[in-house]
Write a protein that holds these residues in place. Structure first.
Motif, PDB file in Angstrom:
ATOM      1  N   GLY A   1       0.789  -1.397   0.178  1.00  0.00           N
ATOM      2  CA  GLY A   1       0.175  -0.010  -0.461  1.00  0.00           C
ATOM      3  C   GLY A   1       0.295   1.478   0.270  1.00  0.00           C
ATOM      4  N   GLU A   2       2.015   0.906   0.495  1.00  0.00           N
ATOM      5  CA  GLU A   2       3.119   2.400   0.967  1.00  0.00           C
ATOM      6  C   GLU A   2       3.648   2.826  -0.352  1.00  0.00           C
ATOM      7  N   THR A   3       4.195   1.319  -0.762  1.00  0.00           N
ATOM      8  CA  THR A   3       4.639   1.855  -2.522  1.00  0.00           C
ATOM      9  C   THR A   3       3.976   1.795  -3.801  1.00  0.00           C
ATOM     10  N   LEU A   4       2.350   2.263  -3.329  1.00  0.00           N
ATOM     11  CA  LEU A   4       1.918   1.841  -4.100  1.00  0.00           C
ATOM     12  C   LEU A   4       1.673   3.709  -4.928  1.00  0.00           C
ATOM     13  N   SER A   5       1.405   4.521  -4.098  1.00  0.00           N
ATOM     14  CA  SER A   5       1.786   6.000  -4.174  1.00  0.00           C
ATOM     15  C   SER A   5       3.045   6.158  -5.729  1.00  0.00           C
ATOM     16  N   ARG A   6       4.272   5.502  -5.881  1.00  0.00           N
ATOM     17  CA  ARG A   6       4.828   5.756  -6.733  1.00  0.00           C
ATOM     18  C   ARG A   6       4.315   5.208  -7.979  1.00  0.00           C
ATOM     19  N   HIS A   7       3.232   4.413  -7.940  1.00  0.00           N
ATOM     20  CA  HIS A   7       2.791   3.405  -9.265  1.00  0.00           C
ATOM     21  C   HIS A   7       1.953   5.230 -10.144  1.00  0.00           C
ATOM     22  N   SER A   8       1.291   5.768  -8.917  1.00  0.00           N
ATOM     23  CA  SER A   8       0.423   6.507  -9.735  1.00  0.00           C
ATOM     24  C   SER A   8       0.469   6.879 -10.900  1.00  0.00           C
ATOM     25  N   GLY A   9       1.694   7.828 -10.991  1.00  0.00           N
ATOM     26  CA  GLY A   9       1.843   8.900 -12.585  1.00  0.00           C
ATOM     27  C   GLY A   9       1.729   8.351 -13.763  1.00  0.00           C
ATOM     28  N   ASP A  10       1.959   6.476 -14.004  1.00  0.00           N
ATOM     29  CA  ASP A  10       1.493   6.813 -15.422  1.00  0.00           C
ATOM     30  C   ASP A  10       0.513   5.489 -14.942  1.00  0.00           C
ATOM     31  N   LEU A  11       0.423   4.985 -16.134  1.00  0.00           N
ATOM     32  CA  LEU A  11      -1.018   3.700 -16.035  1.00  0.00           C
ATOM     33  C   LEU A  11      -0.749   2.814 -16.210  1.00  0.00           C
ATOM     34  N   LYS A  12      -0.359   2.261 -15.087  1.00  0.00           N
ATOM     35  CA  LYS A  12       0.375   1.193 -14.761  1.00  0.00           C
ATOM     36  C   LYS A  12      -0.198   0.184 -13.372  1.00  0.00           C
ATOM     37  N   LEU A  13      -1.029  -1.309 -13.966  1.00  0.00           N
ATOM     38  CA  LEU A  13      -1.912  -1.992 -11.819  1.00  0.00           C
ATOM     39  C   LEU A  13      -0.490  -2.336 -11.785  1.00  0.00           C
ATOM     40  N   PRO A  14       0.106  -2.575 -10.792  1.00  0.00           N
ATOM     41  CA  PRO A  14       0.700  -2.904 -10.138  1.00  0.00           C
ATOM     42  C   PRO A  14       0.829  -4.815  -9.829  1.00  0.00           C
TER      43      PRO A  14
ATOM     44  N   HIS B   1      -8.044   7.977 -30.130  1.00  0.00           N
ATOM     45  CA  HIS B   1      -6.937   6.993 -30.822  1.00  0.00           C
ATOM     46  C   HIS B   1      -6.808   6.646 -29.179  1.00  0.00           C
ATOM     47  N   LEU B   2      -6.951   8.009 -28.443  1.00  0.00           N
ATOM     48  CA  LEU B   2      -5.856   7.555 -27.553  1.00  0.00           C
ATOM     49  C   LEU B   2      -6.795   6.903 -26.228  1.00  0.00           C
ATOM     50  N   PHE B   3      -7.184   7.324 -26.280  1.00  0.00           N
ATOM     51  CA  PHE B   3      -8.622   6.381 -25.555  1.00  0.00           C
ATOM     52  C   PHE B   3      -9.244   4.776 -25.937  1.00  0.00           C
ATOM     53  N   ASP B   4      -8.519   4.807 -27.308  1.00  0.00           N
ATOM     54  CA  ASP B   4      -8.209   2.875 -28.238  1.00  0.00           C
ATOM     55  C   ASP B   4      -7.091   2.570 -27.475  1.00  0.00           C
ATOM     56  N   GLN B   5      -5.924   3.327 -27.168  1.00  0.00           N
ATOM     57  CA  GLN B   5      -4.453   2.858 -26.362  1.00  0.00           C
ATOM     58  C   GLN B   5      -5.511   2.984 -24.782  1.00  0.00           C
ATOM     59  N   VAL B   6      -5.778   3.742 -24.475  1.00  0.00           N
ATOM     60  CA  VAL B   6      -5.850   3.868 -22.625  1.00  0.00           C
ATOM     61  C   VAL B   6      -6.533   2.311 -22.587  1.00  0.00           C
ATOM     62  N   LEU B   7      -7.583   2.246 -23.377  1.00  0.00           N
ATOM     63  CA  LEU B   7      -8.394   0.584 -23.186  1.00  0.00           C
ATOM     64  C   LEU B   7      -7.619  -0.743 -23.228  1.00  0.00           C
ATOM     65  N   GLU B   8      -6.757  -0.754 -23.998  1.00  0.00           N
ATOM     66  CA  GLU B   8      -6.474  -1.153 -24.479  1.00  0.00           C
ATOM     67  C   GLU B   8      -5.075  -2.005 -23.236  1.00  0.00           C
ATOM     68  N   LYS B   9      -4.577  -0.117 -22.775  1.00  0.00           N
ATOM     69  CA  LYS B   9      -3.815  -0.632 -21.763  1.00  0.00           C
ATOM     70  C   LYS B   9      -4.634  -0.838 -20.807  1.00  0.00           C
ATOM     71  N   VAL B  10      -5.650  -0.919 -20.371  1.00  0.00           N
ATOM     72  CA  VAL B  10      -6.160  -0.954 -18.790  1.00  0.00           C
ATOM     73  C   VAL B  10      -6.612  -3.321 -19.084  1.00  0.00           C
ATOM     74  N   PHE B  11      -6.870  -2.955 -19.794  1.00  0.00           N
ATOM     75  CA  PHE B  11      -7.045  -4.453 -20.536  1.00  0.00           C
ATOM     76  C   PHE B  11      -5.846  -5.157 -20.112  1.00  0.00           C
ATOM     77  N   SER B  12      -4.750  -5.031 -20.598  1.00  0.00           N
ATOM     78  CA  SER B  12      -3.822  -5.216 -20.247  1.00  0.00           C
ATOM     79  C   SER B  12      -3.237  -5.883 -18.773  1.00  0.00           C
ATOM     80  N   GLU B  13      -2.736  -4.471 -18.684  1.00  0.00           N
ATOM     81  CA  GLU B  13      -2.801  -3.982 -16.674  1.00  0.00           C
ATOM     82  C   GLU B  13      -4.213  -4.896 -16.167  1.00  0.00           C
ATOM     83  N   LEU B  14      -5.096  -5.032 -16.599  1.00  0.00           N
ATOM     84  CA  LEU B  14      -6.062  -5.055 -15.237  1.00  0.00           C
ATOM     85  C   LEU B  14      -5.623  -7.661 -15.779  1.00  0.00           C
TER      86      LEU B  14
END
Lengths: 187, 879
Positions: free
Chosen positions: B366-379, B497-510
């Protein structure tokens, strides 16, 4: 005008969408595309009463089972569809019915058992007597249909509307039509 | 016959002192073959006048005869000769029942009956009835009697009973006796006397010898008595031996019993020994294991290994197959208590350790979480999983040993991790939203972060949003200018295009996170123990390369069977996932309806092609997909509503209605989104609805518009729709394309005809009149004689339309048409050519009619076809 919320349930590929589209638009859809969810509205006359049917065509594949509870909660009447060419689709309906009864928390829910694809007599696996027996044990209507050959398609929807009417007579409309049968009812 | 009679007499009757009187050879009436003899006999014993009837049979083998049936003659009730007059061999004898016989010959029968009658006459008080018997048989007897008795010596009279045939020996003796005594024949008296004398002598000698033998008899008696006594003695001895033997036998039996008992007890001892040995072996737990369990190091991998081994041993001991009766043994009881204690201590230690571990991990991550929040990434939590997997075996042990502790532990795990996941997932989606909203308007980046509602209220950013709002009310006011707001504007393309990318990313992370967690749960909590072996494979693939995610590589996923338990556990671990996804979906939908299309395409790929239809992720996604589909449907509905609410500026000419324009962009964009997707059907349904709405509303606006004629509106818009649909080439809209073309052509002809009525108006009216006459049946030649349509009148009308006039009016018309038509659709030339054709057609029509009706008048129009063509091309060129 009274509205009826009808839900078409059954396993994947039994022809729920084909039946619904045949009923609503009079077209037979040849191509199989798994449905996600489609809703249709159609106005029909059943026993001299104008009815607005809101038909919810649902997904049959397994991953969508989580939505079923919601469908069952909102629906007033149910078409439980199986394909006469696949025994498993017939067997799946028992669970489905139990789920409906559980969600509705009553033993009497208007539903019709529908054996679709009856034009494919050569591939038949589920006997007509099997269907009739199941319907008898459920105390509900049973019809074999073919969306392709347009056999009994309208009948199942009309029967379901009648079943709903029988269980929950529309008091408002009923009184009016009772007084003067020939006159128009106010909508 | 006589031989048989003799044999019978000798073998059967003599011994019983009976004499055979008559016999007959008979068979049973009706049955042949089994022949037998019926014999009537007279008892010769003194004082007994017993008369009998026997049935005698010859034995099957040998010349032996046997009596088969014996009846007293007195029991004979009726003798039935069947027929008195006719001669027959049949006869019945009625004893207690009726016996029917057939004699071998009539003579024999008659003879037999005759003797029966005789015997019954003589010896019976109650005589049998003789029926149907010839009378002569019952009378004749007396005559025959004398002759026969003397001849055959078979006397049936009184003396006959003493008579006995002399044997040969007797005869010889008698002869000898008589020969000794010469006087025997001559003087019977002397002879008798001599005989009696001899008899008395013999008698005396006889008595004498009898008396003499008395002593011998006595001696004999004594001897016999002695013999008896001896026998008794022997018997007594034998008895005593017997008694002794009996005792021995008893003892032998006892010994045998004892022997078997000894055998059994030996066997039992052996068994008991085996059992005890087994018990001891199974209940013995090595000290080193005990030590490992008691204070093995749970944080080092070696310690874990040792503990695992020890736990396995312990489990083996605890679950050893021990007979329930043995459990009552104090030692066993004690040992088991000890095991229970060890196991519970270890369970406590283990769960405590893991408990701390879970909580610690939860907090630390939980503490290290803040590190990720900058970029779209699910730890990814591979590290925890790696750390925990060594405990998997111990967890299995715990599950078997102490289910409540196990459940408690899994609860703790889900609780601490779910907190983590909730936060992560939420942050992740917030981040995703931020990305979406951020790129739309960089300056607003900060304010969008919190919630999408805020972003919307703040007037946000996204021109998409504005666009959607605008669509309803204002967009089409500017009509043609609305192109600038069309879907294909640069910003929107970028945003999409961005949305498509974000979506892709969301799925690929989740997805990998969820799957990894699912696999971990299965392995760690042993939810589907037997299937885990082969699903270890995909897990590793995910580990090594996070970018490879399922739908792109569906082959990787071995079919998993996910059961309720796994689903529930993941549900508990990701309690807000569904809500978060739904939130994200509605956020995206609010941002731009097209996002729903993207979502529909992407999500359906995941859901419908998924291999594990029952998994938590699939079910969650499927529910979301339904929501997306609803958003999509309502997006389409919204478009339709916007179309039906579109109002067109009343001041300027109509031109192409905004929604017709927009449809092109809409369709192009939608096609690009749905390219290659198998959900095109859903889009097709939307298209069909949209096009139907567009057609309806073209009609509505055409009728309502005050300035532009409805034909023009129809023509231009349907033409546009037709060209759009032609370029789109959407198969499901083929019918609509044809419809649009048809409507366009209809309105074009209608428009040109309507417009062309004007330039030669008077001539037109005149010609229409002529046509009216013709249609009434007036002959073409006779038309000229009508007052209103005389040659003079025609000349007058034609005179009004000189070439100059015509050109002028055409020019006027051109201007008007130009005014009606919009530049955008550029149909002016088309209309003009169409009008030219129509005008020439009319011209030819008039010429032909005039030639027909006024053949000789030589009336022609003031201008030629060439003039007309020149007019048209001149006008077109000049503008």
């Amino acid at each position: 005008m009274r509205e009826y919320k009808l839900v078409v349930l059954g396993s994947g590929g039994v022809g729920k969408s084909a039946l619904t589209v045949q009923f609503v638009q009079g077209i037979f859809v040849e191509k199989y595309d798994p449905t996600i969810e489609d809703s249709y509205r159609k106005q029909v006359e059943v026993d001299g009463q104008q009815c607005m049917l809101e038909i919810l065509d649902t997904a049959g594949t397994e991953q969508f089972t989580a939505m079923r509870d919601l469908y069952m909660k909102n629906g007033q009447g149910f078409l439980l569809v199986y394909s006469i060419t696949a025994q498993s689709t017939f067997n799946d309906l028992q669970d489905l019915r139990e789920q409906i009864l559980r969600v509705k928390d009553t033993d009497e829910v208007p539903m019709i058992l529908v054996g679709n694809k009856c034009d494919l007599e050569d591939e038949r696996v589920v006997g007509k007597d099997q269907g009739a027996k199941l319907a008898q044990s459920w105390d509900c209507g049973f019809v074999e249909t073919s969306a392709k050959a347009k056999i009994n398609v309208n009948e199942i929807f009309f029967s379901l509307v009648r079943a709903i009417n029988k269980k929950n007579p529309d008091t408002r409309g009923g009184k009016k039509s009772g007084k003067s049968k020939s006159s128009c009812t106010l909508l | 016959m006589t031989a048989i009679k003799h044999t019978l007499q000798k073998d059967l009757f003599q011994p019983n002192e009976e004499r055979l009187v008559a016999f007959v050879h008979v068979t049973k009436a009706g049955k042949k073959k089994r022949s037998s003899f019926l014999c009537a006999t007279l008892s010769v014993a003194e004082g007994m006048n017993q008369t009998m009837v026997y049935q005698v049979k010859k034995a099957e083998k040998g010349e032996v005869y046997k009596k088969k049936m014996t009846r007293y003659l007195r029991d004979l009730k009726v003798v039935d000769g069947k027929d008195a007059r006719k001669e027959t061999a049949d006869f019945d004898l009625h004893f207690e029942k009726v016996y029917r016989w057939t004699a071998s010959s009539i003579g024999e029968r008659d003879n037999f009956i005759k003797y029966i009658w005789k015997l019954s006459q003589r010896y019976l008080d109650q005589k049998p009835e003789f029926l149907n018997v010839p009378k002569k048989l019952m009378e004749e007897s007396k005559h025959v009697e004398k002759g026969h008795t003397s001849m055959e010596g078979m006397d049936v009279t009184g003396i006959a009973e003493d008579y006995q045939a002399l044997t040969t020996k007797e005869e010889q003796d008698l002869d000898l006796l008589m020969s000794e005594c010469q006087v025997a024949i001559s003087n019977a008296e002397v002879f008798a006397e001599q005989l009696s004398k001899q008899l008395s002598v013999l008698d005396g000698a006889n008595i004498h010898s009898i008396m003499g033998s008395e002593d011998q008899v006595l001696n004999l008696m004594r001897l016999l008595d002695d013999g008896i006594q001896q026998a008794e003695k022997i018997e007594e001895k034998l008895d005593s031996y017997n008694v002794i033997l009996q005792v021995v036998k008893d003892q032998m039996e006892v010994m045998k019993d004892k022997d078997t008992l000894i055998n059994i007890s030996t066997k039992n001892h052996k068994k008991l020994l085996d059992e005890l040995e087994h018990l001891v072996v199974s209940l013995d737990l090595d000290m080193k294991f005990q030590k490992a369990l008691a204070d093995g190091d749970l944080s080092s991998s070696r310690g874990i290994l040792e503990c695992t081994e020890a736990a396995k041993e312990l489990e083996k001991s605890v679950s050893a197959d021990i007979h329930p009766a043995l459990r009552k043994m104090a030692a066993v009881d004690e040992q088991q208590k000890k095991f229970a204690k060890i196991s519970s201590n270890f369970a406590k230690r283990l769960s405590h350790h893991l408990n701390n571990f879970f909580i610690h991990q939860g907090n630390e991550l939980g503490e290290t979480l803040s590190r990720h929040s900058g970029d779209l990434k699910l730890p990814q939590h591979n590290s925890i999983h790696r750390d925990l997997i060594p405990y998997a075996e111990l967890m299995l042990w715990l599950k078997n040993a102490d289910i409540s502790n196990f459940n408690e532990l899994s609860k703790v795990y889900t609780q601490s991790l779910s907190k983590l996941y909730v936060r992560e997932v939420q942050d992740f989606f917030d981040c995703a939203k931020l990305h979406l909203a951020g790129k739309g308007d960089r300056s607003k980046l900060g304010s969008v972060g919190g919630s999408f509602t805020g972003s919307k209220l703040s007037g946000s950013s996204t021109s998409l949003n504005k666009y959607i709002e605008a669509r309803g009310r204002s967009s089409s006011v500017q009509s043609i200018d609305s192109v600038s707001l069309s879907y294909s504007s640069n910003i929107n393309v970028a945003a999409r295009h961005l949305f498509d990318q974000v979506l892709e990313k969301v799925f690929s992370e989740l997805e990998p996170v969820c799957l990894a967690e699912q696999d971990f749960c299965c392995r760690f909590f042993h939810l589907v123990s037997d299937l885990r072996k082969d699903s270890g494979q995909p897990q590793e693939v995910h580990d090594s390369d996070g970018e490879i995610w399922m739908p792109l590589n569906p082959k990787i996923t071995v079919e998993r069977q996910i059961n309720e338990e796994v689903r529930n556990m993941l549900g508990a671990l990701f309690p807000t996932l569904q809500a978060d996804i739904d939130d994200f979906i509605s956020f995206a939908d609010k941002l731009d309806g097209f996002n729903s299309m993207y979502l529909l395409v992407k999500m359906s790929q995941h859901v419908i092609n998924t291999q594990d239809a029952g998994s938590f992720l699939s079910k969650t996604f499927a529910s979301s997909l339904v929501r997306i589909k609803r958003n999509f449907d309502s997006f389409i509905e919204m478009q339709i509503k916007a179309i039906s609410e579109t109002k067109v500026s009343k001041k300027s000419k109509c031109g192409i209605i905004s929604f017709v324009h927009n449809f092109e962009d809409f369709a192009n964009l939608a096609e690009s989104i749905f390219k290659g997707s198998d959900r095109h059907t859903d889009l097709d349904k939307g298209y069909t609805k949209l096009v139907a709405a567009i057609f309806d509303n073209i009609e509505r606006i055409a009728v309502d518009h005050p300035k532009t004629p409805k034909e023009v509106i129809r023509m231009e818009n349907y033409h546009h729709m037709f060209s759009v649909l032609s370029t789109l080439k959407i198969s499901s809209l083929e019918g609509d394309k044809k419809k649009a073309k048809h409507k366009y052509q209809d309105s074009l002809t209608f428009y040109t005809q309507d417009r062309l009525g004007r330039p030669l108006e008077k001539l037109h009216v005149f010609i229409e009149g002529v046509k009216g006459y013709l249609s009434q049946g007036v002959k073409p030649e006779d038309v000229g004689y009508q007052l209103a349509f005389s040659k003079q009148e025609l000349r007058k009308v034609i005179k009004d339309y000189t070439g100059k006039d015509v050109k002028k009016s055409l020019e006027h018309m051109y201007k008007k048409v130009e005014k009606h038509l919009s530049e955008e659709e550029n149909l002016l030339q088309v209309v003009w050519v169409s009008m030219q054709d129509e005008f020439i057609k009319q011209y030819n029509d008039y010429e032909e009619l005039i030639n027909r009706c006024y053949p000789d008048a030589k009336i022609t129009l003031e201008f030629t076809i060439n003039d007309v063509l020149d007019f048209f091309s001149d006008i077109a060129r000049s503008h």
